[in-house]
Design a protein around this motif. Structure first.
Motif, PDB file in Angstrom:
ATOM      1  N   LEU A  29       0.834  -1.201   0.000  1.00  0.00           N
ATOM      2  CA  LEU A  29       0.000   0.000   0.000  1.00  0.00           C
ATOM      3  C   LEU A  29       0.867   1.248   0.000  1.00  0.00           C
ATOM      4  N   GLN A  30       1.914   1.254   0.807  1.00  0.00           N
ATOM      5  CA  GLN A  30       2.825   2.403   0.838  1.00  0.00           C
ATOM      6  C   GLN A  30       3.407   2.676  -0.549  1.00  0.00           C
ATOM      7  N   GLY A  31       3.837   1.616  -1.227  1.00  0.00           N
ATOM      8  CA  GLY A  31       4.413   1.772  -2.555  1.00  0.00           C
ATOM      9  C   GLY A  31       3.416   2.313  -3.567  1.00  0.00           C
ATOM     10  N   LYS A  32       2.192   1.794  -3.534  1.00  0.00           N
ATOM     11  CA  LYS A  32       1.167   2.247  -4.475  1.00  0.00           C
ATOM     12  C   LYS A  32       0.798   3.705  -4.237  1.00  0.00           C
ATOM     13  N   LEU A  33       0.713   4.095  -2.970  1.00  0.00           N
ATOM     14  CA  LEU A  33       0.362   5.481  -2.664  1.00  0.00           C
ATOM     15  C   LEU A  33       1.456   6.447  -3.120  1.00  0.00           C
ATOM     16  N   LYS A  34       2.711   6.049  -3.001  1.00  0.00           N
ATOM     17  CA  LYS A  34       3.805   6.897  -3.462  1.00  0.00           C
ATOM     18  C   LYS A  34       3.717   7.122  -4.968  1.00  0.00           C
ATOM     19  N   GLU A  35       3.215   6.112  -5.682  1.00  0.00           N
ATOM     20  CA  GLU A  35       3.067   6.232  -7.129  1.00  0.00           C
ATOM     21  C   GLU A  35       1.842   7.054  -7.517  1.00  0.00           C
ATOM     22  N   LEU A  36       0.742   6.876  -6.763  1.00  0.00           N
ATOM     23  CA  LEU A  36      -0.537   7.468  -7.161  1.00  0.00           C
ATOM     24  C   LEU A  36      -0.711   8.913  -6.712  1.00  0.00           C
ATOM     25  N   LEU A  37      -0.218   9.261  -5.529  1.00  0.00           N
ATOM     26  CA  LEU A  37      -0.479  10.592  -4.985  1.00  0.00           C
ATOM     27  C   LEU A  37       0.401  11.627  -5.671  1.00  0.00           C
ATOM     28  N   THR A  38      -0.226  12.692  -6.124  1.00  0.00           N
ATOM     29  CA  THR A  38       0.467  13.716  -6.912  1.00  0.00           C
ATOM     30  C   THR A  38       0.894  14.915  -6.072  1.00  0.00           C
ATOM     31  N   TYR A  39       0.677  14.873  -4.782  1.00  0.00           N
ATOM     32  CA  TYR A  39       1.065  15.969  -3.904  1.00  0.00           C
ATOM     33  C   TYR A  39       2.058  15.446  -2.860  1.00  0.00           C
ATOM     34  N   LEU A 116      -8.405   0.392  -1.918  1.00  0.00           N
ATOM     35  CA  LEU A 116      -8.130   1.471  -0.969  1.00  0.00           C
ATOM     36  C   LEU A 116      -7.199   2.525  -1.542  1.00  0.00           C
ATOM     37  N   GLU A 117      -6.162   2.117  -2.243  1.00  0.00           N
ATOM     38  CA  GLU A 117      -5.227   3.108  -2.770  1.00  0.00           C
ATOM     39  C   GLU A 117      -5.914   4.062  -3.759  1.00  0.00           C
ATOM     40  N   GLU A 118      -6.872   3.549  -4.524  1.00  0.00           N
ATOM     41  CA  GLU A 118      -7.614   4.400  -5.451  1.00  0.00           C
ATOM     42  C   GLU A 118      -8.490   5.388  -4.677  1.00  0.00           C
ATOM     43  N   ALA A 119      -9.156   4.895  -3.628  1.00  0.00           N
ATOM     44  CA  ALA A 119     -10.016   5.770  -2.825  1.00  0.00           C
ATOM     45  C   ALA A 119      -9.212   6.891  -2.173  1.00  0.00           C
ATOM     46  N   ILE A 120      -8.016   6.554  -1.669  1.00  0.00           N
ATOM     47  CA  ILE A 120      -7.179   7.569  -1.036  1.00  0.00           C
ATOM     48  C   ILE A 120      -6.717   8.597  -2.062  1.00  0.00           C
ATOM     49  N   ALA A 121      -6.368   8.134  -3.251  1.00  0.00           N
ATOM     50  CA  ALA A 121      -5.925   9.058  -4.299  1.00  0.00           C
ATOM     51  C   ALA A 121      -7.054  10.000  -4.712  1.00  0.00           C
ATOM     52  N   GLU A 122      -8.283   9.493  -4.743  1.00  0.00           N
ATOM     53  CA  GLU A 122      -9.426  10.334  -5.104  1.00  0.00           C
ATOM     54  C   GLU A 122      -9.801  11.283  -3.969  1.00  0.00           C
ATOM     55  N   GLY A 123      -9.554  10.861  -2.722  1.00  0.00           N
ATOM     56  CA  GLY A 123      -9.733  11.743  -1.576  1.00  0.00           C
ATOM     57  C   GLY A 123     -11.164  12.016  -1.161  1.00  0.00           C
ATOM     58  N   HIS A 124     -12.065  11.104  -1.487  1.00  0.00           N
ATOM     59  CA  HIS A 124     -13.465  11.326  -1.113  1.00  0.00           C
ATOM     60  C   HIS A 124     -13.732  10.762   0.285  1.00  0.00           C
ATOM     61  N   VAL A 125     -13.934  11.642   1.240  1.00  0.00           N
ATOM     62  CA  VAL A 125     -14.135  11.282   2.641  1.00  0.00           C
ATOM     63  C   VAL A 125     -15.624  11.301   2.973  1.00  0.00           C
ATOM     64  N   ARG A 126     -16.076  10.335   3.739  1.00  0.00           N
ATOM     65  CA  ARG A 126     -17.465  10.311   4.205  1.00  0.00           C
ATOM     66  C   ARG A 126     -17.453  10.075   5.716  1.00  0.00           C
ATOM     67  N   ALA A 293     -22.188   9.923  12.605  1.00  0.00           N
ATOM     68  CA  ALA A 293     -21.287  10.595  11.667  1.00  0.00           C
ATOM     69  C   ALA A 293     -20.055  11.190  12.332  1.00  0.00           C
ATOM     70  N   VAL A 294     -19.518  10.493  13.346  1.00  0.00           N
ATOM     71  CA  VAL A 294     -18.387  11.057  14.092  1.00  0.00           C
ATOM     72  C   VAL A 294     -17.028  10.695  13.489  1.00  0.00           C
ATOM     73  N   LEU A 295     -17.000   9.690  12.605  1.00  0.00           N
ATOM     74  CA  LEU A 295     -15.703   9.228  12.102  1.00  0.00           C
ATOM     75  C   LEU A 295     -15.533   9.526  10.624  1.00  0.00           C
ATOM     76  N   PRO A 296     -14.650  10.447  10.263  1.00  0.00           N
ATOM     77  CA  PRO A 296     -14.319  10.629   8.847  1.00  0.00           C
ATOM     78  C   PRO A 296     -13.600   9.381   8.339  1.00  0.00           C
ATOM     79  N   SER A 297     -14.084   8.847   7.239  1.00  0.00           N
ATOM     80  CA  SER A 297     -13.568   7.579   6.731  1.00  0.00           C
ATOM     81  C   SER A 297     -13.382   7.665   5.226  1.00  0.00           C
ATOM     82  N   ILE A 298     -12.497   6.824   4.726  1.00  0.00           N
ATOM     83  CA  ILE A 298     -12.230   6.784   3.293  1.00  0.00           C
ATOM     84  C   ILE A 298     -12.108   5.342   2.846  1.00  0.00           C
ATOM     85  N   GLY A 299     -12.542   5.059   1.636  1.00  0.00           N
ATOM     86  CA  GLY A 299     -12.420   3.707   1.093  1.00  0.00           C
ATOM     87  C   GLY A 299     -13.722   3.006   0.895  1.00  0.00           C
TER      88      GLY A 299
END
Length: 299
Positions: A29-39, A116-126, A293-299
């Protein structure tokens, strides 16, 4: 409503001694996020050292403030620790996520939307609901939260047995039946003063548990401010067996939905939160409520 988010830091918590593949998945996951995240973002691997350590690591990561994402690479129990650590930090910008690893992760299986790595890259939190339980904590002690379910009596015991196997529905049913032999019901007192003898009492934030058991027809996203109550009053064991087997095959159907539930223990009583065994003393007023709705979550 979803909001696109970027993160200043991402902390990936995992058990290096996991019987599953948590260490490998965390590194992947760490490796994929380093590739996918542009910031620019710091992505840190945090192995746990002992039981309960994930609570401390998650609390420390979230307490630093800012936009932090805390990821648990684990089963339901490991994610429970991370959720509680983040809640203790009281950082409204902290976000949680889970990647399924280990024995079982009912939460990820039932509410996950994409890799999960795609969801994190898209950054949509619920924001999702949690179950908050009061078990006689003293002033200043943190309350405990569950992301998926809290159970007393038989059903949590059955869930433990189900999680030990992964050979298919038939083997799961055999495990259920074997569990009944030594089981004894428990008594509780409701606010009206009446005592009830109960075989199983589960408060569910998701519709399924232990891979095969369908507890209710609840929506997959736990964000309505309510949870389902699945209660089996004491009955002959053959009837309990039929109910439990029905849960593993066709499901239990619609169940009552509430925002809080309260009872008093008459004897010391074990219970499970997302698969983690806890205990409550006799004479304690137990209150379970939806923390909406107390926990911001992603994925």
């Amino acid at each position: 409503m979803d909001s696109a988010r970027t993160f200043e830091s991402i902390v990936i918590i995992f058990n290096p001694n996991s019987t599953g593949d948590a260490p490998e998945l965390a590194e992947e996951l760490q490796g994929k996020l380093k590739e996918l995240l542009t910031y620019p973002v710091e992505i840190v691997l945090q192995p746990t050292e002992h039981a309960g350590h994930a609570v401390d690591l998650a609390r420390e990561a979230a307490a630093k403030g800012g936009d932090v994402l805390v990821v648990s690479v684990s089963g339901d129990g490991g994610y429970n620790e991370v959720v509680n650590g983040v809640m203790q930090a009281d950082n409204p910008k902290a976000v949680c996520a889970v990647m399924a690893a280990g024995n079982a992760n009912d939460h990820r299986r039932t509410v996950g939307t994409k890799p999960l790595e795609e969801a994190i890259a898209e950054g949509h939190v619920r924001n999702i609901d949690l179950l908050r339980i009061h078990t006689g904590q003293k002033e200043g002690e943190p309350l405990e939260y569950a992301h998926s379910y809290i159970g007393f009596g038989l059903t949590p015991v059955v869930a433990t047995e189900l999680e030990k196997g992964s050979k298919g529905a038939l083997t799961e049913m055999v495990s259920v039946i074997k569990t009944f032999s030594d089981f004894e019901p428990f008594e509780m007192r409701l606010p009206d003063g009446k005592r009830h003898k109960v075989d199983s009492l589960v408060f569910a934030n998701i519709p399924e548990m232990a891979k095969y058991a369908t507890l209710s027809e609840a929506a997959d996203t736990p964000a309505d401010g309510k949870f389902e109550i699945i209660l089996f009053p004491h009955m002959p064991k053959w009837r309990v067996a039929l109910n439990a087997l029905r849960a593993t095959t066709q499901g239990l159907g619609d169940q009552p939905s509430v925002s809080s539930y309260e009872f008093t223990t008459l004897k010391p009583l074990p219970f499970q939160m997302d698969g983690e065994v806890k205990n409550v003393d006799a004479g304690v007023t137990v209150k379970v409520e939806s923390a909406h709705a107390v926990l911001p979550s992603i994925g």
